[in-house]
Write an enzyme that holds these catalytic residues in place. Sequence first.
Site, PDB file in Angstrom:
ATOM      1  N   LYS A   1       0.821  -1.217   0.000  1.00  0.00           N
ATOM      2  CA  LYS A   1       0.000   0.000   0.000  1.00  0.00           C
ATOM      3  C   LYS A   1       0.862   1.278   0.000  1.00  0.00           C
ATOM      4  O   LYS A   1       2.065   1.229   0.285  1.00  0.00           O
ATOM      5  CB  LYS A   1      -0.935  -0.031   1.216  1.00  0.00           C
ATOM      6  CG  LYS A   1      -1.969  -1.180   1.160  1.00  0.00           C
ATOM      7  CD  LYS A   1      -2.920  -1.113   2.358  1.00  0.00           C
ATOM      8  CE  LYS A   1      -3.982  -2.206   2.284  1.00  0.00           C
ATOM      9  NZ  LYS A   1      -4.943  -2.110   3.422  1.00  0.00           N
TER      10      LYS A   1
ATOM     11  N   TYR B   1     -12.299  -2.149  -3.625  1.00  0.00           N
ATOM     12  CA  TYR B   1     -12.776  -2.319  -2.247  1.00  0.00           C
ATOM     13  C   TYR B   1     -14.306  -2.210  -2.154  1.00  0.00           C
ATOM     14  O   TYR B   1     -14.828  -1.932  -1.079  1.00  0.00           O
ATOM     15  CB  TYR B   1     -12.113  -1.291  -1.332  1.00  0.00           C
ATOM     16  CG  TYR B   1     -10.756  -1.718  -0.803  1.00  0.00           C
ATOM     17  CD1 TYR B   1     -10.611  -2.861  -0.013  1.00  0.00           C
ATOM     18  CD2 TYR B   1      -9.606  -0.976  -1.067  1.00  0.00           C
ATOM     19  CE1 TYR B   1      -9.383  -3.251   0.495  1.00  0.00           C
ATOM     20  CE2 TYR B   1      -8.358  -1.362  -0.562  1.00  0.00           C
ATOM     21  CZ  TYR B   1      -8.267  -2.506   0.223  1.00  0.00           C
ATOM     22  OH  TYR B   1      -7.053  -2.899   0.730  1.00  0.00           O
TER      23      TYR B   1
ATOM     24  N   PHE C   1     -15.315   3.478   7.030  1.00  0.00           N
ATOM     25  CA  PHE C   1     -13.969   3.875   6.620  1.00  0.00           C
ATOM     26  C   PHE C   1     -13.756   3.834   5.103  1.00  0.00           C
ATOM     27  O   PHE C   1     -12.661   4.109   4.632  1.00  0.00           O
ATOM     28  CB  PHE C   1     -12.920   2.979   7.305  1.00  0.00           C
ATOM     29  CG  PHE C   1     -13.107   1.492   7.063  1.00  0.00           C
ATOM     30  CD1 PHE C   1     -12.673   0.892   5.892  1.00  0.00           C
ATOM     31  CD2 PHE C   1     -13.736   0.701   8.018  1.00  0.00           C
ATOM     32  CE1 PHE C   1     -12.852  -0.468   5.668  1.00  0.00           C
ATOM     33  CE2 PHE C   1     -13.921  -0.669   7.802  1.00  0.00           C
ATOM     34  CZ  PHE C   1     -13.476  -1.248   6.623  1.00  0.00           C
TER      35      PHE C   1
ATOM     36  N   ARG D   1      -1.757 -14.296   4.587  1.00  0.00           N
ATOM     37  CA  ARG D   1      -2.460 -13.629   5.687  1.00  0.00           C
ATOM     38  C   ARG D   1      -1.639 -13.737   6.985  1.00  0.00           C
ATOM     39  O   ARG D   1      -1.627 -12.807   7.791  1.00  0.00           O
ATOM     40  CB  ARG D   1      -3.853 -14.237   5.895  1.00  0.00           C
ATOM     41  CG  ARG D   1      -4.808 -14.126   4.700  1.00  0.00           C
ATOM     42  CD  ARG D   1      -5.370 -12.764   4.437  1.00  0.00           C
ATOM     43  NE  ARG D   1      -5.906 -12.117   5.597  1.00  0.00           N
ATOM     44  CZ  ARG D   1      -6.591 -10.965   5.559  1.00  0.00           C
ATOM     45  NH1 ARG D   1      -6.813 -10.356   4.384  1.00  0.00           N
ATOM     46  NH2 ARG D   1      -7.036 -10.394   6.643  1.00  0.00           N
TER      47      ARG D   1
ATOM     48  N   THR E   1      -5.215  -7.094  10.841  1.00  0.00           N
ATOM     49  CA  THR E   1      -5.548  -5.812  10.196  1.00  0.00           C
ATOM     50  C   THR E   1      -5.054  -4.627  11.026  1.00  0.00           C
ATOM     51  O   THR E   1      -4.449  -3.695  10.482  1.00  0.00           O
ATOM     52  CB  THR E   1      -7.087  -5.702  10.012  1.00  0.00           C
ATOM     53  OG1 THR E   1      -7.556  -6.879   9.352  1.00  0.00           O
ATOM     54  CG2 THR E   1      -7.456  -4.471   9.219  1.00  0.00           C
TER      55      THR E   1
ATOM     56  N   ARG F   1       2.668  -6.229   9.220  1.00  0.00           N
ATOM     57  CA  ARG F   1       1.935  -5.138   9.863  1.00  0.00           C
ATOM     58  C   ARG F   1       2.514  -4.797  11.233  1.00  0.00           C
ATOM     59  O   ARG F   1       2.550  -3.627  11.616  1.00  0.00           O
ATOM     60  CB  ARG F   1       0.454  -5.479   9.920  1.00  0.00           C
ATOM     61  CG  ARG F   1      -0.201  -5.297   8.537  1.00  0.00           C
ATOM     62  CD  ARG F   1      -1.546  -5.948   8.454  1.00  0.00           C
ATOM     63  NE  ARG F   1      -2.322  -5.496   7.286  1.00  0.00           N
ATOM     64  CZ  ARG F   1      -3.455  -6.058   6.910  1.00  0.00           C
ATOM     65  NH1 ARG F   1      -3.956  -7.080   7.585  1.00  0.00           N
ATOM     66  NH2 ARG F   1      -4.103  -5.606   5.837  1.00  0.00           N
TER      67      ARG F   1
ATOM     68  N   ASN G   1      -2.029   0.275   6.727  1.00  0.00           N
ATOM     69  CA  ASN G   1      -1.444  -0.945   7.295  1.00  0.00           C
ATOM     70  C   ASN G   1      -0.597  -1.739   6.296  1.00  0.00           C
ATOM     71  O   ASN G   1      -0.479  -2.956   6.390  1.00  0.00           O
ATOM     72  CB  ASN G   1      -2.535  -1.801   7.939  1.00  0.00           C
ATOM     73  CG  ASN G   1      -3.612  -2.187   6.945  1.00  0.00           C
ATOM     74  OD1 ASN G   1      -3.516  -1.868   5.765  1.00  0.00           O
ATOM     75  ND2 ASN G   1      -4.627  -2.886   7.414  1.00  0.00           N
TER      76      ASN G   1
ATOM     77  N   HIS H   1      -2.240  -5.437   1.503  1.00  0.00           N
ATOM     78  CA  HIS H   1      -3.516  -6.113   1.296  1.00  0.00           C
ATOM     79  C   HIS H   1      -3.223  -7.554   0.913  1.00  0.00           C
ATOM     80  O   HIS H   1      -2.246  -7.822   0.208  1.00  0.00           O
ATOM     81  CB  HIS H   1      -4.314  -5.455   0.161  1.00  0.00           C
ATOM     82  CG  HIS H   1      -5.461  -6.327  -0.306  1.00  0.00           C
ATOM     83  ND1 HIS H   1      -6.682  -6.344   0.319  1.00  0.00           N
ATOM     84  CD2 HIS H   1      -5.534  -7.266  -1.285  1.00  0.00           C
ATOM     85  CE1 HIS H   1      -7.461  -7.237  -0.272  1.00  0.00           C
ATOM     86  NE2 HIS H   1      -6.794  -7.805  -1.245  1.00  0.00           N
TER      87      HIS H   1
ATOM     88  N   GLU I   1      -9.576 -10.868  -7.640  1.00  0.00           N
ATOM     89  CA  GLU I   1      -8.642  -9.761  -7.423  1.00  0.00           C
ATOM     90  C   GLU I   1      -7.432  -9.856  -8.361  1.00  0.00           C
ATOM     91  O   GLU I   1      -6.948  -8.843  -8.850  1.00  0.00           O
ATOM     92  CB  GLU I   1      -8.190  -9.734  -5.956  1.00  0.00           C
ATOM     93  CG  GLU I   1      -9.321  -9.326  -5.020  1.00  0.00           C
ATOM     94  CD  GLU I   1      -8.955  -9.361  -3.541  1.00  0.00           C
ATOM     95  OE1 GLU I   1      -9.827  -9.049  -2.724  1.00  0.00           O
ATOM     96  OE2 GLU I   1      -7.800  -9.690  -3.204  1.00  0.00           O
TER      97      GLU I   1
HETATM   98  N1  UDP Z   1      -9.699  -0.595   7.420  1.00  0.00           N
HETATM   99  C1  UDP Z   1      -9.804   0.616   8.090  1.00  0.00           C
HETATM  100  N2  UDP Z   1     -10.462   0.640   9.308  1.00  0.00           N
HETATM  101  C2  UDP Z   1     -11.005  -0.472   9.868  1.00  0.00           C
HETATM  102  C3  UDP Z   1     -10.902  -1.698   9.180  1.00  0.00           C
HETATM  103  C4  UDP Z   1     -10.243  -1.724   7.962  1.00  0.00           C
HETATM  104  O1  UDP Z   1      -9.329   1.634   7.609  1.00  0.00           O
HETATM  105  O2  UDP Z   1     -11.572  -0.394  10.962  1.00  0.00           O
HETATM  106  C5  UDP Z   1      -8.991  -0.644   6.122  1.00  0.00           C
HETATM  107  C6  UDP Z   1      -7.595  -1.269   6.261  1.00  0.00           C
HETATM  108  O3  UDP Z   1      -6.719  -0.609   5.345  1.00  0.00           O
HETATM  109  C7  UDP Z   1      -7.858  -2.702   5.843  1.00  0.00           C
HETATM  110  C8  UDP Z   1      -8.893  -2.508   4.730  1.00  0.00           C
HETATM  111  O4  UDP Z   1      -9.721  -1.447   5.207  1.00  0.00           O
HETATM  112  O5  UDP Z   1      -6.684  -3.363   5.422  1.00  0.00           O
HETATM  113  C9  UDP Z   1      -9.738  -3.710   4.395  1.00  0.00           C
HETATM  114  O6  UDP Z   1     -10.338  -4.193   5.588  1.00  0.00           O
HETATM  115  P1  UDP Z   1     -10.398  -5.739   5.907  1.00  0.00           P
HETATM  116  O7  UDP Z   1     -11.320  -5.924   7.070  1.00  0.00           O
HETATM  117  O8  UDP Z   1     -10.696  -6.513   4.672  1.00  0.00           O
HETATM  118  O9  UDP Z   1      -8.906  -6.063   6.446  1.00  0.00           O
HETATM  119  P2  UDP Z   1      -7.700  -6.890   5.767  1.00  0.00           P
HETATM  120  O10 UDP Z   1      -8.308  -8.013   4.966  1.00  0.00           O
HETATM  121  O11 UDP Z   1      -6.915  -5.917   4.910  1.00  0.00           O
HETATM  122  O12 UDP Z   1      -6.887  -7.384   6.931  1.00  0.00           O
HETATM  123 MG    MG Z   2      -9.793  -7.996   3.530  1.00  0.00          MG
END
Ligand code: UDP
Ligand code: MG
Length: 140
Positions: free
Chosen positions: A11, A51, A59, A87, A93, A104, A114, A117, A128
């Site tokens: 990112k 997204y 958010f 993952r 996250t 992270r 963070n 992705h 994707e």
């Molecule tokens: N995100 C955020 N606030 C939150 C949760 C998620 O800004 O409370 C953002 C963050 O950049 C995250 C992305 O939205 O990576 C996608 O969220 P997801 O729950 O899919 O998390 P990921 O799969 O990236 O761990």
């Molecule tokens: Mg996700």
Amino acid sequence: MATERTLSIIKPDATKRNLTGKINAKFEDAGLRIVAQKRIHLTPAQAGKFYEVHAERPFYGELCEFMASGPVVVQVLEGEGAIAKNREVMGATNPKDAAPGTVRADFAESVGENSVHGSDAPETAKEEIAYFFAGLELVG
Ligand code: UDP
Ligand code: MG
């Protein structure tokens, strides 16, 4: 476990801090192979489409703006159980919850910014990857 492919994005917060190589080293050390990779700069609309699943979340607007705020590196990672393995390497996250040594934990600035992705399931990985890469770009 089967060989899988997953979509990864480094990112804007990470590309800005010149962390692409350090993050890629974590993927490769975990046995993930980078079989396709390119640096691009998304428009807010392109980030929004990617997204879309989060469109109703509070958010979403901020997330799309952030993802379009600088270059990203989109990549396809391949390996045994690559979706779950990536993952694991990424960490939770929210960096406050991320296990030590994960991308992270080491690099993320906040729950939003963070650093990476990663696809969360086989179906989303397929969609994707197809969003960013043509078949001819996946050289294995
Ligand atoms: N995100 C955020 N606030 C939150 C949760 C998620 O800004 O409370 C953002 C963050 O950049 C995250 C992305 O939205 O990576 C996608 O969220 P997801 O729950 O899919 O998390 P990921 O799969 O990236 O761990
Ligand atoms: Mg996700």
